[in-house]
Write a protein that holds these residues in place. Sequence first.
Motif, short mmCIF file in Angstrom:
data_model
loop_
_atom_site.label_atom_id
_atom_site.label_comp_id
_atom_site.label_asym_id
_atom_site.label_seq_id
_atom_site.Cartn_x
_atom_site.Cartn_y
_atom_site.Cartn_z
N PRO A 178 0.95 36.68 14.86
CA PRO A 178 1.14 37.41 16.12
C PRO A 178 1.85 38.74 15.88
N ARG A 179 1.38 39.79 16.54
CA ARG A 179 1.94 41.12 16.36
C ARG A 179 2.05 41.82 17.71
N ARG A 180 3.09 42.62 17.84
CA ARG A 180 3.24 43.45 19.04
C ARG A 180 3.50 44.89 18.59
N LEU A 181 2.76 45.80 19.17
CA LEU A 181 2.83 47.21 18.81
C LEU A 181 3.48 48.01 19.93
N PHE A 182 4.37 48.92 19.56
CA PHE A 182 4.98 49.85 20.51
C PHE A 182 4.72 51.27 20.01
N GLU A 183 4.27 52.13 20.91
CA GLU A 183 4.07 53.54 20.58
C GLU A 183 4.78 54.40 21.60
N ARG A 184 5.36 55.50 21.13
CA ARG A 184 6.09 56.40 22.01
C ARG A 184 5.14 57.09 22.97
N ALA A 185 5.45 57.01 24.26
CA ALA A 185 4.61 57.62 25.29
C ALA A 185 5.02 59.08 25.50
N PRO A 186 4.15 59.90 26.11
CA PRO A 186 4.48 61.31 26.34
C PRO A 186 5.76 61.51 27.14
N ASP A 187 6.10 60.54 28.02
CA ASP A 187 7.31 60.69 28.83
C ASP A 187 8.57 60.22 28.09
N GLY A 188 8.42 59.82 26.83
CA GLY A 188 9.58 59.38 26.07
C GLY A 188 9.78 57.89 26.08
N GLY A 189 9.08 57.18 26.96
CA GLY A 189 9.19 55.73 27.00
C GLY A 189 8.30 55.09 25.93
N TRP A 190 8.08 53.78 26.09
CA TRP A 190 7.28 53.06 25.11
C TRP A 190 6.08 52.41 25.76
N GLN A 191 4.95 52.47 25.09
CA GLN A 191 3.76 51.74 25.49
C GLN A 191 3.60 50.56 24.56
N SER A 192 3.34 49.37 25.13
CA SER A 192 3.28 48.16 24.35
C SER A 192 1.90 47.54 24.40
N ALA A 193 1.50 46.91 23.30
CA ALA A 193 0.21 46.23 23.23
C ALA A 193 0.32 45.06 22.27
N VAL A 194 -0.31 43.94 22.65
CA VAL A 194 -0.41 42.80 21.76
C VAL A 194 -1.64 43.01 20.91
N GLN A 195 -1.50 42.84 19.59
CA GLN A 195 -2.60 43.10 18.69
C GLN A 195 -3.28 41.81 18.25
N GLU A 196 -4.52 41.94 17.82
CA GLU A 196 -5.24 40.81 17.26
C GLU A 196 -4.50 40.34 16.00
N PRO A 197 -4.52 39.01 15.74
CA PRO A 197 -3.86 38.51 14.53
C PRO A 197 -4.49 39.11 13.28
#
Length: 197
Positions: A178-197
């Motif tokens: 199991p993996r969870r990805l976070f990427e910095r959003a343009p507004d400075g916050g974080w965008q989160s996504a669950v990734q395929e195993p």
Amino acid sequence: MNAPDISDPVRGLFDWLAAARDRGEPDPQTATLATVDPAFAKPSVRTINVQIDNDTLVFFVNAHTGKGQHLQWHPYAALCFFWHGLQQQVNIEGVVEALGDVEADHLWAQRSRESQLTARSSEQHAVFGDPDAFLERRERERETYDFERVPRPEHWVAYRLVPTRLEFWAAGWHRLHPRRLFERAPDGGWQSAVQEP
């Protein structure tokens, strides 16, 4: 399988670091640092010790070495923490910022005296020829600063990694990790996504 339950990626990283420390993981702040040679666009990796200062990731680099030159020309890097006992890892990408002398000296002071003496004696960018020559340089440094504070060499630069991407990975059955990805959003916050195993 459920992805790691994390809402704030930076806080999550430090929570995982604390868990690794509490579980007796050897050298929990050891990470693999990846940089890029801008002249040939080739990646380069090595293992380093990362210090945690005011909830930021900081590390020292000898400016004369390959990785030191990489970061001067291409201020982007990646870190990977892997804790074998926990079967967890965090992959981090981001921008690196060189710290000022005051901050660098503060971090340098947190290192052990023996580590400071070794850093002052080491010529990491040079071919290692005579081991005795290194030991002699180290002994001269010890004698020079016998009863004094060991100063930071000017070419030992402290960098801060500002994360723009974090991926949390936990081992699962049959390689269903199991993996969870976070990427910095343009507004400075974080965008989160669950990734395929």
